[in-house]
Scaffold this motif. Structure first.
Motif, PDB file in Angstrom:
ATOM      1  N   MET A 101      -4.435  58.997-125.193  1.00  0.00           N
ATOM      2  CA  MET A 101      -4.849  57.871-124.799  1.00  0.00           C
ATOM      3  C   MET A 101      -6.280  57.247-125.612  1.00  0.00           C
ATOM      4  N   ASN A 102      -5.619  55.820-126.078  1.00  0.00           N
ATOM      5  CA  ASN A 102      -6.167  55.599-127.843  1.00  0.00           C
ATOM      6  C   ASN A 102      -7.820  55.364-127.237  1.00  0.00           C
ATOM      7  N   SER A 103      -9.122  55.591-128.215  1.00  0.00           N
ATOM      8  CA  SER A 103     -10.134  54.994-128.251  1.00  0.00           C
ATOM      9  C   SER A 103     -10.404  53.772-127.807  1.00  0.00           C
ATOM     10  N   PRO A 104     -11.243  52.940-127.765  1.00  0.00           N
ATOM     11  CA  PRO A 104     -11.494  52.173-127.432  1.00  0.00           C
ATOM     12  C   PRO A 104     -11.793  51.254-128.489  1.00  0.00           C
ATOM     13  N   ILE A 105     -11.662  50.069-128.698  1.00  0.00           N
ATOM     14  CA  ILE A 105     -12.460  49.602-129.828  1.00  0.00           C
ATOM     15  C   ILE A 105     -13.922  49.047-130.327  1.00  0.00           C
ATOM     16  N   LYS A 106     -14.310  49.669-131.253  1.00  0.00           N
ATOM     17  CA  LYS A 106     -16.296  49.710-131.713  1.00  0.00           C
ATOM     18  C   LYS A 106     -15.931  47.693-132.329  1.00  0.00           C
ATOM     19  N   GLN A 107     -17.200  47.296-131.749  1.00  0.00           N
ATOM     20  CA  GLN A 107     -17.376  46.272-131.930  1.00  0.00           C
ATOM     21  C   GLN A 107     -18.526  45.943-133.050  1.00  0.00           C
ATOM     22  N   LEU A 108     -18.664  46.208-133.963  1.00  0.00           N
ATOM     23  CA  LEU A 108     -19.533  46.631-134.951  1.00  0.00           C
ATOM     24  C   LEU A 108     -20.322  45.210-135.229  1.00  0.00           C
ATOM     25  N   SER A 109     -20.639  43.956-134.577  1.00  0.00           N
ATOM     26  CA  SER A 109     -20.935  42.989-135.488  1.00  0.00           C
ATOM     27  C   SER A 109     -20.652  42.149-134.027  1.00  0.00           C
ATOM     28  N   ASP A 110     -21.681  41.527-133.682  1.00  0.00           N
ATOM     29  CA  ASP A 110     -21.855  39.651-132.403  1.00  0.00           C
ATOM     30  C   ASP A 110     -21.124  38.606-132.759  1.00  0.00           C
ATOM     31  N   ASP A 111     -21.301  38.431-134.532  1.00  0.00           N
ATOM     32  CA  ASP A 111     -20.718  37.331-134.423  1.00  0.00           C
ATOM     33  C   ASP A 111     -19.343  36.696-133.949  1.00  0.00           C
ATOM     34  N   VAL A 112     -20.228  35.409-133.308  1.00  0.00           N
ATOM     35  CA  VAL A 112     -18.750  35.206-132.902  1.00  0.00           C
ATOM     36  C   VAL A 112     -17.662  34.427-132.908  1.00  0.00           C
ATOM     37  N   ASN A 113     -18.249  33.925-134.118  1.00  0.00           N
ATOM     38  CA  ASN A 113     -16.302  33.278-135.261  1.00  0.00           C
ATOM     39  C   ASN A 113     -15.988  34.728-135.932  1.00  0.00           C
ATOM     40  N   CYS A 114     -16.361  35.321-136.204  1.00  0.00           N
ATOM     41  CA  CYS A 114     -15.674  36.272-136.777  1.00  0.00           C
ATOM     42  C   CYS A 114     -16.633  38.286-136.934  1.00  0.00           C
ATOM     43  N   PRO A 115     -16.448  38.741-135.075  1.00  0.00           N
ATOM     44  CA  PRO A 115     -16.933  39.699-135.101  1.00  0.00           C
ATOM     45  C   PRO A 115     -16.162  40.795-135.689  1.00  0.00           C
ATOM     46  N   VAL A 116     -16.716  42.022-136.216  1.00  0.00           N
ATOM     47  CA  VAL A 116     -16.451  42.932-137.536  1.00  0.00           C
ATOM     48  C   VAL A 116     -16.400  43.716-136.183  1.00  0.00           C
ATOM     49  N   GLN A 172     -13.977  48.000-135.526  1.00  0.00           N
ATOM     50  CA  GLN A 172     -13.263  49.212-135.986  1.00  0.00           C
ATOM     51  C   GLN A 172     -11.968  49.559-134.834  1.00  0.00           C
ATOM     52  N   VAL A 173     -11.122  49.093-135.113  1.00  0.00           N
ATOM     53  CA  VAL A 173      -9.912  50.492-134.324  1.00  0.00           C
ATOM     54  C   VAL A 173      -9.575  51.072-134.255  1.00  0.00           C
ATOM     55  N   PRO A 174      -9.364  52.014-133.558  1.00  0.00           N
ATOM     56  CA  PRO A 174      -8.429  53.663-133.630  1.00  0.00           C
ATOM     57  C   PRO A 174      -8.077  53.272-134.551  1.00  0.00           C
ATOM     58  N   GLY A 175      -7.916  54.153-135.343  1.00  0.00           N
ATOM     59  CA  GLY A 175      -6.831  54.841-136.316  1.00  0.00           C
ATOM     60  C   GLY A 175      -7.053  54.300-137.341  1.00  0.00           C
ATOM     61  N   ARG A 176      -7.782  53.657-137.871  1.00  0.00           N
ATOM     62  CA  ARG A 176      -7.848  52.955-138.902  1.00  0.00           C
ATOM     63  C   ARG A 176      -8.956  53.264-139.995  1.00  0.00           C
ATOM     64  N   LYS A 177      -9.420  53.498-140.827  1.00  0.00           N
ATOM     65  CA  LYS A 177      -9.938  54.268-141.458  1.00  0.00           C
ATOM     66  C   LYS A 177     -12.017  53.298-141.914  1.00  0.00           C
ATOM     67  N   PHE A 178     -10.816  51.694-141.928  1.00  0.00           N
ATOM     68  CA  PHE A 178     -11.904  50.707-142.451  1.00  0.00           C
ATOM     69  C   PHE A 178     -11.944  49.884-140.926  1.00  0.00           C
ATOM     70  N   PRO A 179     -13.264  49.469-141.183  1.00  0.00           N
ATOM     71  CA  PRO A 179     -13.205  48.239-139.854  1.00  0.00           C
ATOM     72  C   PRO A 179     -12.701  46.727-140.064  1.00  0.00           C
ATOM     73  N   GLY A 180     -12.625  46.037-139.438  1.00  0.00           N
ATOM     74  CA  GLY A 180     -11.466  44.237-139.887  1.00  0.00           C
ATOM     75  C   GLY A 180     -12.980  43.654-138.862  1.00  0.00           C
ATOM     76  N   VAL A 181     -11.667  42.161-139.458  1.00  0.00           N
ATOM     77  CA  VAL A 181     -12.676  41.096-138.969  1.00  0.00           C
ATOM     78  C   VAL A 181     -11.628  40.435-138.399  1.00  0.00           C
ATOM     79  N   VAL A 182     -12.238  39.739-136.886  1.00  0.00           N
ATOM     80  CA  VAL A 182     -11.072  39.193-136.123  1.00  0.00           C
ATOM     81  C   VAL A 182     -11.789  37.927-136.307  1.00  0.00           C
ATOM     82  N   LEU A 183     -10.966  37.143-136.353  1.00  0.00           N
ATOM     83  CA  LEU A 183     -10.545  35.152-136.376  1.00  0.00           C
ATOM     84  C   LEU A 183     -10.103  34.823-134.881  1.00  0.00           C
TER      85      LEU A 183
END
Length: 91
Positions: A1-16, A18-29
């Motif tokens: 079972m995969n770990s849940p995605i961890k939200q590092l910011s609550d910015d509505v336009n580009c939340p940051v 952390q996706v399981p299995g990825r070393k660095f976080p990403g931005v959701v546009l």
């Protein structure tokens, strides 16, 4: 079972996030934001030879949007004591 995605910011336009299995976080546009940036770049390409001022205005606007997203990203990583996945050049 995969770990849940961890939200590092609550910015509505580009939340940051952390996706399981990825070393660095990403931005959701949001799709409309991504489309807006692409439209600005495409408009700049069309105006590059005929209207350089319009071209520069479009590129400036696209760069400003990306800089805003990058600012949210960098602040989020700093707040969570995470390293950047790139070396930031001093301005």
């Amino acid at each position: 079972m995969n770990s849940p995605i961890k939200q590092l910011s609550d910015d509505v336009n580009c939340p940051v996030v952390q996706v399981p299995g990825r070393k660095f976080p990403g931005v959701v546009l949001q799709g409309d934001s991504l489309d807006n940036i692409l439209s600005l770049i495409q408009e700049a390409r069309l105006n590059v030879s005929e209207d350089p001022e319009e071209c520069n205005g479009c590129l400036d606007e696209a760069a400003e949007l990306i800089e805003q997203y990058l600012g949210v990203y960098e602040a989020s990583l700093k707040r969570h004591h995470l390293e950047l996945p790139y070396r930031r050049l001093k301005k």
